[in-house]
Scaffold this motif. Structure first.
Motif, PDB file in Angstrom:
ATOM      1  N   ASN A 116       0.816  -1.206   0.000  1.00  0.00           N
ATOM      2  CA  ASN A 116       0.000   0.000   0.000  1.00  0.00           C
ATOM      3  C   ASN A 116       0.855   1.264   0.000  1.00  0.00           C
ATOM      4  OD1 ASN A 116       0.283  -1.480   2.667  1.00  0.00           O
ATOM      5  ND2 ASN A 116       0.114   0.642   3.355  1.00  0.00           N
ATOM      6  N   ALA A 117       0.332   2.290  -0.678  1.00  0.00           N
ATOM      7  CA  ALA A 117       0.967   3.608  -0.649  1.00  0.00           C
ATOM      8  C   ALA A 117       0.558   4.333   0.639  1.00  0.00           C
ATOM      9  CB  ALA A 117       0.517   4.410  -1.864  1.00  0.00           C
ATOM     10  N   PRO A 118       1.441   5.196   1.167  1.00  0.00           N
ATOM     11  CA  PRO A 118       2.776   5.556   0.657  1.00  0.00           C
ATOM     12  C   PRO A 118       3.888   4.645   1.144  1.00  0.00           C
ATOM     13  CG  PRO A 118       2.296   6.903   2.560  1.00  0.00           C
ATOM     14  CD  PRO A 118       1.079   6.017   2.360  1.00  0.00           C
ATOM     15  N   ASP A 119       3.545   3.566   1.871  1.00  0.00           N
ATOM     16  CA  ASP A 119       4.592   2.702   2.414  1.00  0.00           C
ATOM     17  C   ASP A 119       5.446   2.070   1.324  1.00  0.00           C
ATOM     18  OD1 ASP A 119       3.915   3.140   5.080  1.00  0.00           O
ATOM     19  OD2 ASP A 119       2.392   1.584   5.068  1.00  0.00           O
ATOM     20  N   THR A 120       4.828   1.705   0.192  1.00  0.00           N
ATOM     21  CA  THR A 120       5.616   1.111  -0.883  1.00  0.00           C
ATOM     22  C   THR A 120       6.712   2.074  -1.338  1.00  0.00           C
ATOM     23  OG1 THR A 120       3.855   1.840  -2.371  1.00  0.00           O
ATOM     24  CG2 THR A 120       3.890  -0.485  -1.774  1.00  0.00           C
ATOM     25  N   GLY A 121       6.328   3.310  -1.628  1.00  0.00           N
ATOM     26  CA  GLY A 121       7.316   4.298  -2.064  1.00  0.00           C
ATOM     27  C   GLY A 121       8.367   4.566  -1.003  1.00  0.00           C
ATOM     28  N   ASN A 122       7.933   4.646   0.253  1.00  0.00           N
ATOM     29  CA  ASN A 122       8.883   4.898   1.330  1.00  0.00           C
ATOM     30  C   ASN A 122       9.847   3.728   1.510  1.00  0.00           C
ATOM     31  OD1 ASN A 122       7.683   7.356   1.752  1.00  0.00           O
ATOM     32  ND2 ASN A 122       6.505   6.719   3.537  1.00  0.00           N
ATOM     33  N   MET A 123       9.334   2.505   1.391  1.00  0.00           N
ATOM     34  CA  MET A 123      10.222   1.345   1.493  1.00  0.00           C
ATOM     35  C   MET A 123      11.220   1.318   0.342  1.00  0.00           C
ATOM     36  SD  MET A 123       7.966  -1.828   3.051  1.00  0.00           S
ATOM     37  CE  MET A 123       6.284  -1.457   2.533  1.00  0.00           C
ATOM     38  N   GLU A 124      10.768   1.695  -0.847  1.00  0.00           N
ATOM     39  CA  GLU A 124      11.688   1.764  -1.987  1.00  0.00           C
ATOM     40  C   GLU A 124      12.787   2.789  -1.731  1.00  0.00           C
ATOM     41  OE1 GLU A 124       8.708   0.490  -5.661  1.00  0.00           O
ATOM     42  OE2 GLU A 124       8.750   2.559  -4.940  1.00  0.00           O
ATOM     43  N   VAL A 125      12.425   3.903  -1.104  1.00  0.00           N
ATOM     44  CA  VAL A 125      13.422   4.925  -0.761  1.00  0.00           C
ATOM     45  C   VAL A 125      14.454   4.355   0.200  1.00  0.00           C
ATOM     46  CG1 VAL A 125      13.766   7.080   0.525  1.00  0.00           C
ATOM     47  CG2 VAL A 125      12.003   6.950  -1.241  1.00  0.00           C
ATOM     48  N   PHE A 126      13.994   3.651   1.226  1.00  0.00           N
ATOM     49  CA  PHE A 126      14.931   3.059   2.181  1.00  0.00           C
ATOM     50  C   PHE A 126      15.842   2.044   1.514  1.00  0.00           C
ATOM     51  CE2 PHE A 126      11.809   4.378   5.556  1.00  0.00           C
ATOM     52  CZ  PHE A 126      12.692   5.168   6.277  1.00  0.00           C
ATOM     53  N   VAL A 127      15.267   1.201   0.651  1.00  0.00           N
ATOM     54  CA  VAL A 127      16.064   0.179  -0.028  1.00  0.00           C
ATOM     55  C   VAL A 127      17.126   0.827  -0.904  1.00  0.00           C
ATOM     56  CG1 VAL A 127      16.001  -1.644  -1.785  1.00  0.00           C
ATOM     57  CG2 VAL A 127      14.294  -1.612   0.033  1.00  0.00           C
ATOM     58  N   LYS A 128      16.753   1.875  -1.657  1.00  0.00           N
ATOM     59  CA  LYS A 128      17.667   2.495  -2.619  1.00  0.00           C
ATOM     60  C   LYS A 128      18.650   3.462  -1.974  1.00  0.00           C
ATOM     61  CE  LYS A 128      14.483   2.422  -6.591  1.00  0.00           C
ATOM     62  NZ  LYS A 128      13.709   3.267  -7.533  1.00  0.00           N
ATOM     63  N   TYR A 129      18.175   4.221  -0.975  1.00  0.00           N
ATOM     64  CA  TYR A 129      18.970   5.350  -0.499  1.00  0.00           C
ATOM     65  C   TYR A 129      19.282   5.321   0.999  1.00  0.00           C
ATOM     66  CZ  TYR A 129      16.989   6.990  -4.924  1.00  0.00           C
ATOM     67  OH  TYR A 129      16.592   7.088  -6.223  1.00  0.00           O
ATOM     68  N   GLY A 130      18.686   4.418   1.739  1.00  0.00           N
ATOM     69  CA  GLY A 130      18.858   4.417   3.182  1.00  0.00           C
ATOM     70  C   GLY A 130      20.202   3.857   3.623  1.00  0.00           C
ATOM     71  N   THR A 131      20.690   4.317   4.769  1.00  0.00           N
ATOM     72  CA  THR A 131      21.885   3.742   5.370  1.00  0.00           C
ATOM     73  C   THR A 131      21.510   2.426   6.050  1.00  0.00           C
ATOM     74  OG1 THR A 131      21.526   4.853   7.489  1.00  0.00           O
ATOM     75  CG2 THR A 131      22.773   6.069   5.804  1.00  0.00           C
ATOM     76  N   ASP A 132      22.523   1.675   6.423  1.00  0.00           N
ATOM     77  CA  ASP A 132      22.250   0.416   7.125  1.00  0.00           C
ATOM     78  C   ASP A 132      21.472   0.670   8.413  1.00  0.00           C
ATOM     79  OD1 ASP A 132      23.548  -1.018   5.176  1.00  0.00           O
ATOM     80  OD2 ASP A 132      25.444  -1.159   6.255  1.00  0.00           O
ATOM     81  N   GLU A 133      21.824   1.741   9.106  1.00  0.00           N
ATOM     82  CA  GLU A 133      21.128   2.070  10.348  1.00  0.00           C
ATOM     83  C   GLU A 133      19.671   2.429  10.079  1.00  0.00           C
ATOM     84  OE1 GLU A 133      21.322   5.424  13.939  1.00  0.00           O
ATOM     85  OE2 GLU A 133      23.019   5.191  12.567  1.00  0.00           O
ATOM     86  N   GLN A 134      19.413   3.239   9.034  1.00  0.00           N
ATOM     87  CA  GLN A 134      18.041   3.625   8.692  1.00  0.00           C
ATOM     88  C   GLN A 134      17.219   2.412   8.267  1.00  0.00           C
ATOM     89  OE1 GLN A 134      18.970   6.524   5.701  1.00  0.00           O
ATOM     90  NE2 GLN A 134      19.333   8.175   7.175  1.00  0.00           N
ATOM     91  N   LYS A 135      17.840   1.500   7.539  1.00  0.00           N
ATOM     92  CA  LYS A 135      17.134   0.285   7.123  1.00  0.00           C
ATOM     93  C   LYS A 135      16.767  -0.569   8.329  1.00  0.00           C
ATOM     94  CE  LYS A 135      19.323   0.019   2.566  1.00  0.00           C
ATOM     95  NZ  LYS A 135      20.263  -0.726   1.711  1.00  0.00           N
ATOM     96  N   LYS A 136      17.703  -0.693   9.252  1.00  0.00           N
ATOM     97  CA  LYS A 136      17.457  -1.502  10.445  1.00  0.00           C
ATOM     98  C   LYS A 136      16.315  -0.916  11.264  1.00  0.00           C
ATOM     99  CE  LYS A 136      18.638  -4.630  13.605  1.00  0.00           C
ATOM    100  NZ  LYS A 136      18.470  -6.078  13.378  1.00  0.00           N
ATOM    101  N   ARG A 137      16.335   0.411  11.436  1.00  0.00           N
ATOM    102  CA  ARG A 137      15.368   1.072  12.318  1.00  0.00           C
ATOM    103  C   ARG A 137      13.989   1.170  11.700  1.00  0.00           C
ATOM    104  NH1 ARG A 137      12.046   2.186  14.996  1.00  0.00           N
ATOM    105  NH2 ARG A 137      11.721   3.836  16.538  1.00  0.00           N
ATOM    106  N   TRP A 138      13.915   1.433  10.370  1.00  0.00           N
ATOM    107  CA  TRP A 138      12.617   1.732   9.771  1.00  0.00           C
ATOM    108  C   TRP A 138      12.183   0.756   8.694  1.00  0.00           C
ATOM    109  CZ3 TRP A 138      10.572   4.700  13.078  1.00  0.00           C
ATOM    110  CH2 TRP A 138      11.322   5.698  13.719  1.00  0.00           C
ATOM    111  N   LEU A 139      13.121   0.344   7.835  1.00  0.00           N
ATOM    112  CA  LEU A 139      12.725  -0.533   6.726  1.00  0.00           C
ATOM    113  C   LEU A 139      12.249  -1.891   7.233  1.00  0.00           C
ATOM    114  CD1 LEU A 139      12.471  -1.222   3.724  1.00  0.00           C
ATOM    115  CD2 LEU A 139      14.903  -1.864   3.741  1.00  0.00           C
ATOM    116  N   GLU A 140      12.980  -2.478   8.145  1.00  0.00           N
ATOM    117  CA  GLU A 140      12.632  -3.831   8.599  1.00  0.00           C
ATOM    118  C   GLU A 140      11.224  -3.917   9.192  1.00  0.00           C
ATOM    119  OE1 GLU A 140      15.655  -5.648  10.980  1.00  0.00           O
ATOM    120  OE2 GLU A 140      17.203  -5.381   9.444  1.00  0.00           O
TER     121      GLU A 140
END
Length: 402
Positions: A99-123
């Motif tokens: 669902n939007a906007p989570d899909t777009g936000n997850m894509e942002v984390f996958v493409k541009y996020g740091t490892d720390e940002q991915k751990k905290r928010w993407l997972e």
């Protein structure tokens, strides 16, 4: 000629269709009834979490992400076929964590996020445990031109201070919303497209204020919802900046290409469901001595709808394939074209179905009115038609006059 789906995508298409028939359509009214009877509509019906668990257990989860580490590993072309199926219900995308906007936000984390940002928010987003929102649009400027955005993001030592007045932050009303991606200016004196940045703001940060919810043609879209959100001297660590200062437009473009495929294919799915309902209604209702389906004027409506849906689908699948093979930048004209065409077709077909249903069509006894309201917003979401028409015309002239 249409490219064949891979065996994996074809199997997912079959399983998704069966899941929709068994679990989604029968439960749409149950979810809405729960919200109608709840003291607070901004609560999560237990049925939603139950259905999410079933979808996850069947492997119908995070289908939109093209890598196998986080998602199903499908191309944009393959996922487009699945997105159409999910678009047949306004309930479905969340159940599959697509669902939007989570899909777009997850894509942002996958493409541009740091490892720390991915751990905290993407997972936790990938697991469906939290929700997010995207804060770009502002009430005081024409946000169809994103260079107009006036929100300020100012560096002070090891922190950024954010002051912004945003609205249509979809998902901000959801009690599970824990993170916002906020777009604003870090350097008003930089070149035009290097002034903007994106930054992560945990939603419980002091100074984040949800001012009001924003209904769409009277629909509150609970428990998801849309909101006006003010960021008042909000302080976050400097490490919350995404990709770096001045990279906001770069991130936005990376986010929007696939997202527009998703929007358009869901719109086509809504049109398909409307045509299904139209045909069933026309075959069951009698007026002036025969069923509606026997009348030439109704058959013409059905024919026009089928033709338009097929045209929109082919155009959208072509754009998806071009993104896969040449990249979003090369497909920007096709992406702009579908963003105009698909919502228009969806609105046309849904409107015809409403006309055949009569008074029932504008009621909440059937999903047509809610789908119409949703489809109408798509002519504004990710840029209004006029912006995309301008871009298509400019690109076409450039190609013709080479």
């Amino acid at each position: 000629m249409l490219k064949e789906l891979s065996p994996k995508a074809a199997e997912l298409q079959k399983n998704l269709t069966e899941f929709m028939e068994e679990y989604i359509y029968p439960n749409e009214s149950k979810v809405e009834q729960y919200l109608d009877e709840a003291e607070d509509r901004w609560t999560i019906p237990p049925l939603i979490e139950e259905l999410k668990g079933k979808a996850k257990s069947q492997g119908l989860w995070n289908l939109f992400l093209p890598d196998t580490e986080h998602g199903a590993g499908l191309s944009n072309y393959e996922y487009a076929h699945l997105c159409e199926i999910m678009g047949r219900s306004l309930l479905a995308p969340e159940i599959f964590n697509c669902n939007a906007p989570d899909t777009g936000n997850m894509e942002v984390f996958v493409k541009y996020g740091t490892d720390e940002q991915k751990k905290r928010w993407l997972e936790p987003l990938l697991e469906g445990k939290i929700r997010s929102c995207f804060s770009m649009t502002e009430p005081d400027v024409a946000s169809s031109d994103a260079t107009n955005i006036q929100s300020s993001i100012v560096r002070e030592g090891d922190e950024y201070v954010i002051n912004a007045k945003k609205w249509w932050s979809s998902g901000a009303m959801d009690p599970r919303c824990e993170i916002a991606i906020v777009m604003g200016k870090t350097d008003p004196d930089a070149p035009k497209h290097q002034q903007q940045s994106m930054i992560l703001v945990p939603f419980n940060t002091p100074g984040v204020e949800v001012k009001r919810y924003l209904p769409v043609f009277g629909y509150d879209h609970a428990p998801h919802g849309h909101a006006e959100v003010h960021y008042n001297n909000v302080r976050v660590p400097a490490s919350n900046i995404l990709l770096g200062e001045g990279r906001g437009f770069e991130i936005a473009q990376g986010r929007l290409g696939p997202g527009r495929i998703h929007h358009c294919m869901r719109a086509i799915g809504a049109a398909e469901r409307a045509l299904d309902l139209l045909c069933k209604r026309a075959s069951e209702r009698e007026a002036f001595g025969s069923t509606l389906a026997e009348k030439d004027v109704i058959r013409e409506v059905i024919a026009e709808s089928r033709i338009e849906i097929e045209q929109a689908r082919l155009l959208t699948l072509h754009a998806a394939h071009k993104i896969d093979t040449e990249g979003a930048k090369a497909a920007r004209k096709e992406i702009a074209m579908i963003k105009i065409a698909a919502p228009r077709v969806s609105l046309n077909v849904i409107d015809r179905a409403i006309q055949v249903f009569g008074g029932a069509g504008v009621s909440d006894d059937f999903p047509l009115a809610a789908h119409w309201a949703n489809a109408r917003t798509l002519r504004l979401v990710d840029g209004p038609d006029q912006v995309h028409l301008r871009d298509v015309g400019r690109l076409e002239l450039r190609e013709q006059l080479k």
